[in-house]
Design an enzyme around this catalytic site. Structure first.
Site, PDB file in Angstrom:
ATOM      1  N   ASN A  65       4.022  -3.839   2.669  1.00  0.00           N
ATOM      2  CA  ASN A  65       4.198  -2.388   2.546  1.00  0.00           C
ATOM      3  C   ASN A  65       5.518  -2.032   3.222  1.00  0.00           C
ATOM      4  OD1 ASN A  65       4.082   0.389   2.665  1.00  0.00           O
ATOM      5  ND2 ASN A  65       2.331   0.481   4.064  1.00  0.00           N
ATOM      6  N   TRP A  66       6.514  -1.785   2.397  1.00  0.00           N
ATOM      7  CA  TRP A  66       7.858  -1.560   2.959  1.00  0.00           C
ATOM      8  C   TRP A  66       8.012  -0.161   3.557  1.00  0.00           C
ATOM      9  CZ3 TRP A  66      11.766  -3.884  -1.167  1.00  0.00           C
ATOM     10  CH2 TRP A  66      11.495  -5.253  -1.317  1.00  0.00           C
ATOM     11  N   LYS A  67       7.066   0.709   3.268  1.00  0.00           N
ATOM     12  CA  LYS A  67       7.149   2.105   3.728  1.00  0.00           C
ATOM     13  C   LYS A  67       8.495   2.716   3.318  1.00  0.00           C
ATOM     14  CE  LYS A  67       3.834   0.962   7.251  1.00  0.00           C
ATOM     15  NZ  LYS A  67       3.272   1.190   8.569  1.00  0.00           N
ATOM     16  N   HIS A 119      -3.402   5.162   2.612  1.00  0.00           N
ATOM     17  CA  HIS A 119      -2.821   4.632   3.856  1.00  0.00           C
ATOM     18  C   HIS A 119      -2.969   5.673   4.967  1.00  0.00           C
ATOM     19  CE1 HIS A 119       0.085   3.190   6.763  1.00  0.00           C
ATOM     20  NE2 HIS A 119      -0.039   2.004   6.199  1.00  0.00           N
ATOM     21  N   GLU A 123      -1.012   6.693   7.143  1.00  0.00           N
ATOM     22  CA  GLU A 123       0.130   7.616   7.266  1.00  0.00           C
ATOM     23  C   GLU A 123       0.040   8.736   6.220  1.00  0.00           C
ATOM     24  OE1 GLU A 123       3.151   4.574   7.126  1.00  0.00           O
ATOM     25  OE2 GLU A 123       2.442   3.842   9.073  1.00  0.00           O
ATOM     26  N   GLU A 131      -7.076  -1.209   8.196  1.00  0.00           N
ATOM     27  CA  GLU A 131      -5.923  -1.055   9.072  1.00  0.00           C
ATOM     28  C   GLU A 131      -6.267  -0.103  10.210  1.00  0.00           C
ATOM     29  OE1 GLU A 131      -2.084  -1.973   6.729  1.00  0.00           O
ATOM     30  OE2 GLU A 131      -2.565   0.116   6.401  1.00  0.00           O
ATOM     31  N   GLY A 138       2.150  -0.665  13.443  1.00  0.00           N
ATOM     32  CA  GLY A 138       3.492  -0.464  13.979  1.00  0.00           C
ATOM     33  C   GLY A 138       3.551  -0.405  15.500  1.00  0.00           C
ATOM     34  N   SER A 188       0.309  -4.653  12.516  1.00  0.00           N
ATOM     35  CA  SER A 188       1.102  -5.587  13.324  1.00  0.00           C
ATOM     36  C   SER A 188       0.820  -7.060  13.018  1.00  0.00           C
ATOM     37  CB  SER A 188       0.912  -5.297  14.813  1.00  0.00           C
ATOM     38  OG  SER A 188       1.345  -3.967  15.109  1.00  0.00           O
ATOM     39  N   GLY A 219       3.399  -4.447   7.250  1.00  0.00           N
ATOM     40  CA  GLY A 219       4.485  -3.477   7.260  1.00  0.00           C
ATOM     41  C   GLY A 219       5.767  -4.123   7.771  1.00  0.00           C
ATOM     42  N   GLY A 220       6.056  -3.925   9.042  1.00  0.00           N
ATOM     43  CA  GLY A 220       7.316  -4.383   9.643  1.00  0.00           C
ATOM     44  C   GLY A 220       7.712  -5.808   9.290  1.00  0.00           C
TER      45      GLY A 220
HETATM   46  P1  PGA Z   1       2.694  -2.832  10.440  1.00  0.00           P
HETATM   47  O1  PGA Z   1       2.185  -1.862   9.273  1.00  0.00           O
HETATM   48  O2  PGA Z   1       2.494  -4.248   9.943  1.00  0.00           O
HETATM   49  O3  PGA Z   1       4.130  -2.501  10.628  1.00  0.00           O
HETATM   50  O4  PGA Z   1       1.848  -2.556  11.632  1.00  0.00           O
HETATM   51  C1  PGA Z   1       1.059  -2.174   8.487  1.00  0.00           C
HETATM   52  C2  PGA Z   1       0.765  -1.058   7.521  1.00  0.00           C
HETATM   53  O5  PGA Z   1       0.831   0.123   7.918  1.00  0.00           O
HETATM   54  O6  PGA Z   1       0.447  -1.309   6.342  1.00  0.00           O
END
Ligand code: PGA
Length: 251
Positions: A9-11, A96, A98, A168, A174, A213, A234-235
């Site tokens: 997930n590149w956001k 998600h 967010e 998640e 993050g 994470s 994500g990251g």
């Molecule tokens: P993260 O994000 O790996 O940067 O914690 C995961 C996500 O929100 O899908």
């Protein structure tokens, strides 16, 4: 046998040029993880066409990070599931944390988004997970159960067979704080049980990804758990090297 999935997930990161380069780098190395691991990358909307071109035929599926709750019309700024499907998108992340937190997505909205996704043959990656305060209050099972029953219970069994779930915990996204593999297994098994209460054995076929994470150091232990079928990353999905290492973390 459930699928093993490494999903990125590149956001809201990378320019289209950077994203296309990253996608090409991932596609050129994905075979290092073997063919029984499915790779999915979810870039921003603006990147999708080029990323699909860069990965076509190379064993990397492409997903969007959201879609509209309506089929078409006067919804300024929205992108429909039909538009995504028409350019070759296969998956869509829905719900998600967010999106729930910053854009007010509710179960009601998400029911309609899932309907749009299925109507256009997109596979939803439906996200669930509790906030820190909810876990500390011991409410994480109830929160996650409601996120499943209010949305996923409305699906027919044939749709469940085309669903990916991502657990998640919001406190792990993050933050560098990961759920322990035991915590992940406990709640993944719980999610599967909640699915089985409604859908019976089909629940065994649904991949449940862990997100929050995930990195090349913790992936193998998480993915080694019986009900953890991969990661939504994500990251660490923003660099080909770390994402490929995560994809190689399945036993
Ligand atoms: P993260 O994000 O790996 O940067 O914690 C995961 C996500 O929100 O899908």
């Amino acid at each position: 046998m459930r699928k093993k999935i490494a999903a990125g997930n590149w956001k809201m990161n990378t320019t289209p040029a950077q994203g296309t380069e990253l996608a090409a780098a991932i596609a050129s190395r994905r075979n290092e993880a073997g063919n029984d691991v499915d790779f999915i990358i979810c870039p921003p909307f603006t990147h999708l066409t080029e990323v699909i071109r860069a990965t076509r035929g190379k064993g990397v599926a492409v997903g969007a990070q959201n879609c509209a709750a309506e089929p078409k019309g006067a919804y300024t700024g929205e992108v429909s599931a039909e538009m995504l499907a028409s350019i070759g998108v296969d998956y869509v992340i829905l719900g998600h944390s967010e999106r729930r937190q910053y854009y007010g997505e509710t179960s009601e909205t998400l029911n309609r988004k899932l309907e749009m996704a299925y109507a256009n043959n997109l596979t939803p990656i439906y996200c669930v997970g509790e906030k820190l305060s909810e876990r500390e209050a011991g409410k994480h099972f109830d929160v996650v159960k409601a996120q499943i029953t209010e949305v996923i219970y409305n699906l027919s069994a044939d749709k469940l067979a085309r669903l990916v779930i991502a657990y998640e915990p919001v406190w792990a996204i993050g933050t560098g704080k990961t759920a322990t593999s035991a915590q992940a297994q406990e709640i993944h098994a719980f999610i599967r049980k909640v699915l089985a209460e409604k859908f019976g054995d089909t629940a065994d076929t649904v991949p449940i990804l862990y997100g929050g994470s995930v990195n090349p150091k913790n992936a193998a232990e998480l993915f080694g758990m019986p009900d953890v079928d991969g990661g939504l990353v994500g990251g660490a999905s923003l660099e080909a090297e770390s994402f490929i290492q995560i994809g190689k973390s399945f036993r």
